[in-house]
Design an enzyme around this catalytic site. Structure first.
Site, short mmCIF file in Angstrom:
data_model
loop_
_atom_site.label_atom_id
_atom_site.label_comp_id
_atom_site.label_asym_id
_atom_site.label_seq_id
_atom_site.Cartn_x
_atom_site.Cartn_y
_atom_site.Cartn_z
N ASP A 143 -14.68 -5.93 -15.18
CA ASP A 143 -14.66 -6.18 -13.74
C ASP A 143 -13.23 -6.33 -13.22
O ASP A 143 -13.02 -6.44 -12.01
CB ASP A 143 -15.47 -7.44 -13.39
CG ASP A 143 -16.90 -7.10 -13.04
OD1 ASP A 143 -17.19 -5.89 -12.92
OD2 ASP A 143 -17.72 -8.02 -12.87
N ASP A 451 -27.94 -16.24 -15.66
CA ASP A 451 -28.66 -16.37 -16.93
C ASP A 451 -29.87 -17.30 -16.77
O ASP A 451 -30.98 -16.97 -17.16
CB ASP A 451 -27.73 -16.88 -18.04
CG ASP A 451 -26.85 -18.03 -17.60
OD1 ASP A 451 -26.87 -18.39 -16.40
OD2 ASP A 451 -26.13 -18.60 -18.45
O1 UPG Z 1 -17.32 -11.25 -11.65
C1 UPG Z 1 -17.45 -11.54 -12.84
C2 UPG Z 1 -17.30 -12.85 -13.31
C3 UPG Z 1 -17.47 -13.10 -14.68
N1 UPG Z 1 -17.74 -12.09 -15.53
C4 UPG Z 1 -17.90 -12.38 -16.98
O2 UPG Z 1 -18.89 -13.37 -17.17
C5 UPG Z 1 -18.65 -14.05 -18.39
C6 UPG Z 1 -18.82 -15.53 -18.21
O3 UPG Z 1 -17.80 -16.03 -17.41
P1 UPG Z 1 -16.96 -17.33 -17.76
O4 UPG Z 1 -15.82 -17.39 -16.85
O5 UPG Z 1 -16.71 -17.39 -19.22
O6 UPG Z 1 -17.97 -18.44 -17.31
P2 UPG Z 1 -18.61 -19.64 -18.13
O7 UPG Z 1 -18.88 -20.72 -17.16
O8 UPG Z 1 -17.82 -19.99 -19.32
O9 UPG Z 1 -19.97 -18.96 -18.57
C7 UPG Z 1 -21.20 -19.60 -18.72
O10 UPG Z 1 -21.92 -19.62 -17.51
C8 UPG Z 1 -22.18 -18.34 -16.93
C9 UPG Z 1 -23.02 -18.55 -15.70
O11 UPG Z 1 -22.33 -19.27 -14.74
C10 UPG Z 1 -22.90 -17.46 -17.92
O12 UPG Z 1 -22.99 -16.17 -17.39
C11 UPG Z 1 -22.11 -17.40 -19.19
O13 UPG Z 1 -22.73 -16.60 -20.15
C12 UPG Z 1 -21.95 -18.79 -19.74
O14 UPG Z 1 -21.23 -18.77 -20.96
C13 UPG Z 1 -17.26 -13.66 -18.85
O15 UPG Z 1 -17.35 -12.79 -19.95
C14 UPG Z 1 -16.67 -12.95 -17.64
O16 UPG Z 1 -15.78 -11.96 -18.00
C15 UPG Z 1 -17.89 -10.81 -15.08
O17 UPG Z 1 -18.11 -9.89 -15.85
N2 UPG Z 1 -17.74 -10.56 -13.73
#
Ligand code: UPG
Ligand code: MN
Length: 741
Positions: A143, A451
């Protein structure tokens, strides 16, 4: 393997009987005590106004808080009703050629917050899964549309040609190159004495170092030239990396880079949008019946996860309604006492095991193997025929619609160019406008915790899930290690969760009608968890202010109901302590969890609820700020030393300081008042409550007055906040005294 009773099972489960008995006994005792508490409070309301005095409002606030806390506790018991554990027998799986294919989806969004080398390690570890390689297809969604990521992926593909055969030849147990070469885990056991192995390892290490170097050089050069795409406005970029010839008698998995089209005028729906693009693009390329979803920072720490997952997906007793097999999120950078509870201990050890004994765990964003058709918006007991409701459901791509039929075989790679054109259509930003994508089909758009919502709706549609929690973590991610990151991430989660609670998908109504009651209560608990902010703010202020004024809100020590309150307090603390011990935690971990719960509740829970409410009335837009995964040595060191990093945004540190000041001030003045008035008996509970809050939050006092390092609380902010709070409290007190009869 057949027995007289049919084939041996691929998996079995055990109900954890002892835990079940302890839990249910505790539920009984605790709820009986809560019954008495409510009786006590309700009786008060029926007293005549003279006995009740003028303190009805604080009483009502405290009572309301007790009701909310009890409600969250009560629904949370569903997680503790029937805990189970599972074992699998991958050796009983059918031969490799009979195993179904798997598509791996990895999402990345920002090459700075999500360092390219880490992302590539995730890619490489998934390409090297212990699974027939011609049945693995790896898709990376970017993204950030970053040339650095695309370049990194091309280099990773080159390196994979060395790495994969090496892993296979020596049955390497950790196939994430970074973890393997870090030497933390001894992976040499079988071949330690072989000089050929050692020489090969050295050679591959050289290739890995060169690969690392290339990524770094390219990153620096890009930073220097200032080249970057506009992440909010660009066309789609898709690149297929494929090796037609076998490498070392092994076929290389397909590797595909996808950066979907973005235009400022079209909402892109964050990660859910990215995953849906991968779902469509992969459908016309490889169309595997199962999909592994990974965040870019969550590498495969054990290559056997795919086979573990197949032990459930291929189990004839489970498979017809089984949507996904969830592995826990575990992290490689957790310190011994984990001050911020970054590992989310309770969720990934206890709660998911409990809900697994009902209809299965909540989808947790990463580390799950999902059945493709379950994402196509059909119910568990429906056949696949309804899928062909064509374009108004799935959009205009005929090739995609064809992929829904069971005997579809992709024309890829023979008609490569035609198909790539189709993929660009599928990755265009307007593709899902006017279709059911994000509402019924694919990952759902109505919440930033895509999710949770997607998993919830799957369960509402009759699908089930399974929790696979082997002792060696199969996936390892990077946990947040600063207070600021923890609270920002939390605010996003709680906003997303609470958003569901006030939407048409509210689990209390929507869920209870569509799934077993206990299962829906688990979803209710998670959705309304952010409501903790109300009782915690109340308990941190109201009894303390009343203490200053000699107004008692709890029974006297000599009152029989005193025992009830003490019992409830001790019972919840000791149950929590027991759960921490049972899941391998220490006493220190228990205190840390109490503390971070108070901090989270008074900050992220509150802001999460407010954010969700503002979104609901249209005053705010949804946002998804990716969590920072780039490690900062100095910050990591503080976390590893169990020292809080108080360099947070003011919106977090100010409420923490205000509440602590209120408690210390009221405690000190309260003690003084009690000595003069001699009413210990009456005010004991309120003094004890303030004392407890102060003790639990001791590290904040330390960060304020003792620590000298960079992570301490900023003196200028603290002085202003504390002074303002004290002046306010003192003036309130004077005003009260002045107006006393
Ligand atoms: O516009 C976006 C924003 C995020 N991501 C991806 O989404 C994932 C999760 O993002 P992260 O910043 O790591 O968020 P976390 O809060 O750590 O993630 C938790 O919470 C998210 C929901 O808020 C779930 O989707 C994740 O799987 C879960 O690990 C990463 O691989 C990002 O690269 C995208 O692909 N596009
Ligand atoms: Mn993450």
């Amino acid at each position: 393997m057949e027995t007289s009773n049919g084939p041996l099972p691929l998996n079995i489960y055990h109900v954890q009987k002892l835990l079940l008995i302890i839990n249910r006994l505790h539920m009984f005792l605790h709820s009986t005590a809560l019954g008495f508490l409510f009786y006590y409070r309700v009786c008060f309301l029926f007293q005549d106004t003279v006995t009740r005095g003028s303190h009805l409002l604080p009483w009502l606030l405290v009572f309301a808080s007790e009701i909310i806390l009890s409600f969250i506790w009560f629904v949370g018991q569903a997680f503790r009703w029937r805990p189970i554990s599972r074992s699998v027998f991958p050796e009983r799986l059918p031969e490799d050629d009979k195993l179904p294919a798997i598509d791996v989806f990895i999402c990345t969004a920002d090459p700075i917050k999500e360092p390219t080398l880490e992302v590539m390690n995730t890619v490489l570890s998934s390409m090297a899964l212990d699974y027939p390689q011609d049945k693995l297809h790896v898709y990376l969604s970017d993204d950030g549309c970053s040339p650095i990521t695309l370049h990194g992926l091309r280099k990773a593909f080159e390196f994979a040609k060395w790495w994969l055969p090496f892993c296979r030849r020596y049955r390497v147990k950790n196939r994430c190159p970074k973890a393997y070469f870090s030497g933390l885990e001894n992976d040499d056991c079988d071949f330690a004495k072989s000089s050929v192995y050692m020489a090969d390892k050295q050679k591959i290490k050289g290739k890995y170092d060169a690969f690392k170097e290339e990524i770094e050089t390219f990153r620096k050069a890009s930073a220097f030239s200032g080249d970057c795409t506009n992440v909010r406005d660009h066309s789609s970029v898709i690149e297929v990396m494929q090796e037609n010839d076998d490498v070392d008698n092994v076929k290389m998995p397909l590797l595909v880079y996808v950066s979907r089209e973005k235009k400022p005028s079209n909402p892109h729906h964050f990660k859910a949008g990215a995953l849906n693009v991968l779902l469509r693009v992969s459908a016309v390329m490889s169309n595997s019946p199962y999909i592994l979803v990974l965040d870019c920072d969550m590498f495969c720490n054990d290559p056997t996860s795919a086979r573990y997952a197949m032990c459930f997906h291929l189990d004839p007793k489970l498979s017809s309604s089984l949507s996904f097999v969830q592995f826990p999120q575990r992290f490689h950078n957790i310190s011994k006492n984990d001050i911020y509870d970054s590992q989310l201990r309770s969720i990934f050890t206890l709660q998911w095991q409990g809900i697994d004994g009902l209809s299965g765990p909540v989808m947790s964003g990463t580390g799950f193997y999902i059945k493709r058709v379950s994402l196509y918006g059909i119910r568990a007991n429906e056949g696949g025929t309804d899928l062909l409701q064509h374009q108004e459901y799935f959009g205009s791509s005929n090739e995609f619609i064809k992929s829904l039929t069971q005997n579809y075989t992709s024309v890829f790679p023979s008609s490569r160019n035609t198909l790539l054109k189709e993929c660009h259509l599928l990755a265009s930003c307007r593709y899902d406008v006017g279709t059911k994508w994000g509402q019924y089909v694919g990952f759902l758009y109505d919440s930033v915790v895509e999710d949770f919502l997607t998993g919830f709706i799957l369960h509402c549609n009759g699908w089930t899930s399974v929790f696979s929690n082997p002792s060696k973590p199969h996936f390892l991610g990077t946990a947040t290690t600063t207070l600021n990151d923890v609270l920002i991430q939390g605010t996003r989660w709680y906003s997303g969760l609470f958003e569901n609670g006030i939407s048409k998908f509210c689990p209390l109504i929507y869920g209870t009608k569509r799934m077993p009651l206990l299962q829906s209560l688990c979803f209710v608990e998670i959705t309304y968890l952010p409501l903790y902010c109300l009782p915690l703010w109340c308990f941190a202020i109201i009894p303390q202010l009343c203490l200053l004024n000699g107004v008692n809100l709890y029974p006297k020590v000599s009152d029989p109901f005193f025992i009830i309150f003490v019992f409830i307090f001790v019972s919840s603390l000791s149950k929590h302590l027991l759960e921490v011990f049972l899941t391998g935690g220490t006493l220190q971990k228990w205190i840390n969890e109490q503390r971070i719960w108070m901090i989270r509740s008074t900050t992220s829970h509150l802001y999460g609820c407010l954010d969700a409410l503002l979104k609901k009335v249209g005053l705010r837009e949804a946002s998804f700020l990716p969590t920072n995964k780039a490690e900062d040595d100095e910050q990591t060191k503080l976390y590893q030393l169990d020292k809080y990093d108080f360099r947070t945004s003011n919106i977090f540190i100010v409420p923490i300081l205000v509440l602590l000041t209120v408690n210390i001030f009221c405690f000190v003045v309260g003690v003084y008042r009690v000595i003069i008035a001699g009413d210990w008996d009456k005010m004991f509970m309120q003094l004890a409550l303030a004392g407890f809050i102060i003790i639990v939050n001791y590290p904040i006092i330390e960060g304020l007055v003792i620590r000298k390092d960079k992570g301490r609380i900023s003196q200028s902010v603290a002085t202003r906040v504390i002074l303002a709070t004290m002046i306010l409290l003192a003036s309130m007190n004077c005003y009260k005294m002045h107006n006393m009869p």
